[in-house]
Design a protein around this motif. Structure first.
Motif, PDB file in Angstrom:
ATOM      1  N   GLU A 284       7.958  12.867   9.636  1.00 10.69           N
ATOM      2  CA  GLU A 284       6.570  13.084   8.895  1.00 10.69           C
ATOM      3  C   GLU A 284       6.536  13.662   7.698  1.00 10.69           C
ATOM      4  O   GLU A 284       5.889  12.883   6.701  1.00 10.69           O
ATOM      5  CB  GLU A 284       5.636  13.947   9.842  1.00 10.69           C
ATOM      6  CG  GLU A 284       5.099  13.424  11.086  1.00 10.69           C
ATOM      7  CD  GLU A 284       4.553  14.247  12.130  1.00 10.69           C
ATOM      8  OE1 GLU A 284       3.927  15.330  11.617  1.00 10.69           O
ATOM      9  OE2 GLU A 284       4.442  14.200  13.410  1.00 10.69           O
TER      10      GLU A 284
ATOM     11  N   SER B 170      14.308  19.069  15.509  1.00  9.38           N
ATOM     12  CA  SER B 170      13.018  18.692  14.839  1.00  9.38           C
ATOM     13  C   SER B 170      12.805  17.346  14.189  1.00  9.38           C
ATOM     14  O   SER B 170      12.332  17.296  12.801  1.00  9.38           O
ATOM     15  CB  SER B 170      12.455  19.836  13.900  1.00  9.38           C
ATOM     16  OG  SER B 170      12.608  21.071  14.692  1.00  9.38           O
ATOM     17  N   GLN B 171      13.227  16.269  14.666  1.00  3.95           N
ATOM     18  CA  GLN B 171      13.482  15.216  13.914  1.00  3.95           C
ATOM     19  C   GLN B 171      11.962  14.413  13.750  1.00  3.95           C
ATOM     20  O   GLN B 171      11.698  13.719  12.824  1.00  3.95           O
ATOM     21  CB  GLN B 171      14.108  14.139  14.717  1.00  3.95           C
ATOM     22  CG  GLN B 171      15.867  14.406  14.717  1.00  3.95           C
ATOM     23  CD  GLN B 171      16.303  14.701  13.465  1.00  3.95           C
ATOM     24  OE1 GLN B 171      16.126  13.685  12.673  1.00  3.95           O
ATOM     25  NE2 GLN B 171      16.733  15.861  13.138  1.00  3.95           N
ATOM     26  N   GLU B 172      10.990  14.742  14.496  1.00  2.00           N
ATOM     27  CA  GLU B 172       9.721  14.018  14.411  1.00  2.00           C
ATOM     28  C   GLU B 172       9.029  14.780  13.250  1.00  2.00           C
ATOM     29  O   GLU B 172       8.442  14.249  12.263  1.00  2.00           O
ATOM     30  CB  GLU B 172       8.961  14.223  15.510  1.00  2.00           C
ATOM     31  CG  GLU B 172       9.071  13.139  16.737  1.00  2.00           C
ATOM     32  CD  GLU B 172       7.981  13.432  17.711  1.00  2.00           C
ATOM     33  OE1 GLU B 172       6.810  13.685  17.518  1.00  2.00           O
ATOM     34  OE2 GLU B 172       8.533  13.467  18.817  1.00  2.00           O
ATOM     35  N   TRP B 173       9.076  16.238  13.272  1.00  4.38           N
ATOM     36  CA  TRP B 173       8.662  16.821  11.972  1.00  4.38           C
ATOM     37  C   TRP B 173       9.490  16.277  10.542  1.00  4.38           C
ATOM     38  O   TRP B 173       8.542  16.096   9.736  1.00  4.38           O
ATOM     39  CB  TRP B 173       9.152  18.459  12.228  1.00  4.38           C
ATOM     40  CG  TRP B 173       8.608  18.911  11.114  1.00  4.38           C
ATOM     41  CD1 TRP B 173       7.581  19.834  10.819  1.00  4.38           C
ATOM     42  CD2 TRP B 173       9.357  19.521   9.608  1.00  4.38           C
ATOM     43  NE1 TRP B 173       7.521  20.675   9.673  1.00  4.38           N
ATOM     44  CE2 TRP B 173       8.703  20.227   9.008  1.00  4.38           C
ATOM     45  CE3 TRP B 173      10.578  18.895   9.240  1.00  4.38           C
ATOM     46  CZ2 TRP B 173       9.050  20.589   7.761  1.00  4.38           C
ATOM     47  CZ3 TRP B 173      10.980  19.500   8.187  1.00  4.38           C
ATOM     48  CH2 TRP B 173      10.476  20.332   7.240  1.00  4.38           C
TER      49      TRP B 173
END
Lengths: 343, 343
Positions: A252, A246-249
């Motif tokens: 953010e 979940s690197q995008e999470w």
């Protein structure tokens, strides 16, 4: 022996907790789904003793050569315990900077080992003496970002310090996801640089207890011998694997929290605090009045928990975790009220 | 140092696993629901450091005076590690019976401590010498039921042995839910009798890693000082709490597994094995042919994993976990085939 005292816990929902550097936001949806799916799996069977799925996902997310560079643990607490047990015998010694994370001292005490502190210089830099280890110093800990300061020693300086050490240097990167630099590259260049990470802070998973060590494969192999056979449970392995995916999470949430950190720092300065520039998810601040205990008590009475910390022969102050904007606003308002009342 | 080697793991669904004494049945529904519910809770917050909900439920289920008699751990493995760290210093010694659970020896090795074994007498009884401890013996382990034998030393004899010891006696009751007797009552009478339990066997929760210690409150207080601050995660605490509330489920599953154990024992005897009467969820058997390695290899080739165990200067044999009736039938059929082929 005095045990380590973790930060106060409070009934959720009632108190604003800004004292243990937890993430105020819920974890990625993928993590919740992974846990719920794992619950219907073979939980009557022992888990993967080496958390293969997690290590693959973590190596991928961090750009490491492979899973053999990673050792998974029941929180980075367990990794720190393993390191002390693996490297420091009874009567031997570990080194840490000062002021810093006092858990390392507790771990030495439990092990029947000694510890010594090397003071930070002004501006939270480390003296060359920090890298000069004698025979009885078998392990050096450096939290980076440091707690309570939130400051970072640049990787180039850490490389220089490690080069003069005769023992491993553990860079505790619990807060590195909130910082501008980290030491993962150095691990690949130097056998005696080890990095610990946790999913409790940036990933919002303090409740599941998951941390890991990044070190050269031969170091991982030796340390794995002293861990409990099945140290990570199958539910937390599933959760941690999903978290690494979940690197995008992560990007953010870190951006959002770092923005709140900036606002918190600026407003504390407006209230007259000396604020240490932080690269972690907390801010260390000291007020010229010196009335930190009074502020802590007032906040607590108003159901806001921050950390009052006093370091003998050094000083005291408040460490405030980065919460949501609303939580931080509530904390700042209360501090402002207190300062007006006591002006 | 040679690390402890846990039982082989296999991809679920393909292999019949009768080698690590897992419960073949899924856990209570209440446990799955508790996990799924906990997943939507505050997993961004640190868990209860002392697992209060679990300890209350366990004290209630076991008829103990209160939660202060219980210490929760990340599997009973962690409890055993804590006991060794708490009681046995470098160069000191722990004692265990022989043949028995070799993990204790590994824990001593990790600690830089020594270990010594006292042999069981015929019929798996213990000599009085087992209770005669000298100064350098700081901890005694007794798995009861024992592994690999599945036999039980009666509590009255354990009480007698403990009364002559100058150090704590840890009765490892990992399998006690399958037995006719246990030592919980003795803990309330004697400060130096400690009991460890696990949820991995009878409760079908090997995957979540949860175990606990039962001891007098002052012992619990001291040992709690050396545990990691948050050693149990919030998901497993929720699962373990629900498990302790599922005593009807437990009674049913234990009755079913003990019936399968009887059938397994009788049929092994019919095949010519010497079968040790077991009070655990496994059966220890030896064949007059002595060809245990051959049987193990043949079973493994046919995707049935049992445990081949060889104890130097004592002998070898097979330890077969109690699976479902179908799994046990498959294992018995393969053993029969092998014996016919090699008659």
């Amino acid at each position: 022996m005095q045990p380590y005292t973790p930060g106060e816990q409070a009934a959720p929902g009632k108190t604003i907790k800004l004292n243990t550097n937890e993430n105020p936001y819920p974890p990625p949806k993928a993590v919740v789904e992974a846990i719920q799916h794992a619950a219907t799996g073979a939980i009557n069977r022992y888990p993967d003793p080496v958390a293969t799925s997690f290590r693959r996902a973590a190596a991928n997310a961090l750009g490491l050569p492979g899973p053999e560079w990673i050792l998974a643990g029941n929180g980075s607490d367990e990794i720190l315990t393993m390191l002390v047990r693996g490297f420091v015998g009874e009567g031997q010694r570990l080194r840490l900077p000062y002021p810093s994370y006092i858990l390392y001292r507790t771990l030495a005490d439990i092990q029947g080992a000694d510890w010594e502190q090397v003071a930070f210089e002004d501006g939270w830099q480390l003296p060359a003496a920090f890298g000069k280890t004698e025979n009885d110093v078998r392990l050096v800990f450096l939290p980076n970002p440091n707690s309570p300061s939130g400051t970072v020693v640049p990787p180039a300086e850490i490389e220089q310090l490690a080069s003069t050490m005769t023992c491993p240097l553990v860079v505790d990167e619990a807060y590195a996801d909130f910082a501008e630099a980290n030491c993962l590259d150095l691990v690949q260049k130097h056998e005696n640089i080890l990095v610990t990470r946790t999913l409790s802070k940036s990933y919002g998973l303090a409740g599941i207890r998951f941390g890991f060590l990044v070190a050269q494969p031969q170091v991982i192999t030796e340390l794995a011998k002293i861990k409990d056979s099945y140290n990570c449970d199958m539910i937390s392995i599933a959760a941690a694997t999903a978290a690494m995916g979940s690197q995008e999470w992560l990007a953010e949430v870190v951006a959002k929290m770092n923005a709140t950190r900036s606002r918190l720092s600026e407003r504390l300065a407006t209230l007259g605090f000396n604020v240490t520039p932080s690269q972690a998810n907390f801010v260390w601040c000291q007020h010229p009045s010196g009335d930190h205990q009074g502020m802590y008590d007032f906040l607590k009475k108003n159901q806001i928990l921050v950390r009052y910390m006093k370091f003998p022969e050094w000083g005291d102050g408040l460490r405030i975790s980065v919460g949501t904007d609303d939580q931080i606003d509530a904390c700042l308002m209360m501090l402002e009220n207190y300062l007006k009342k006591n002006a």
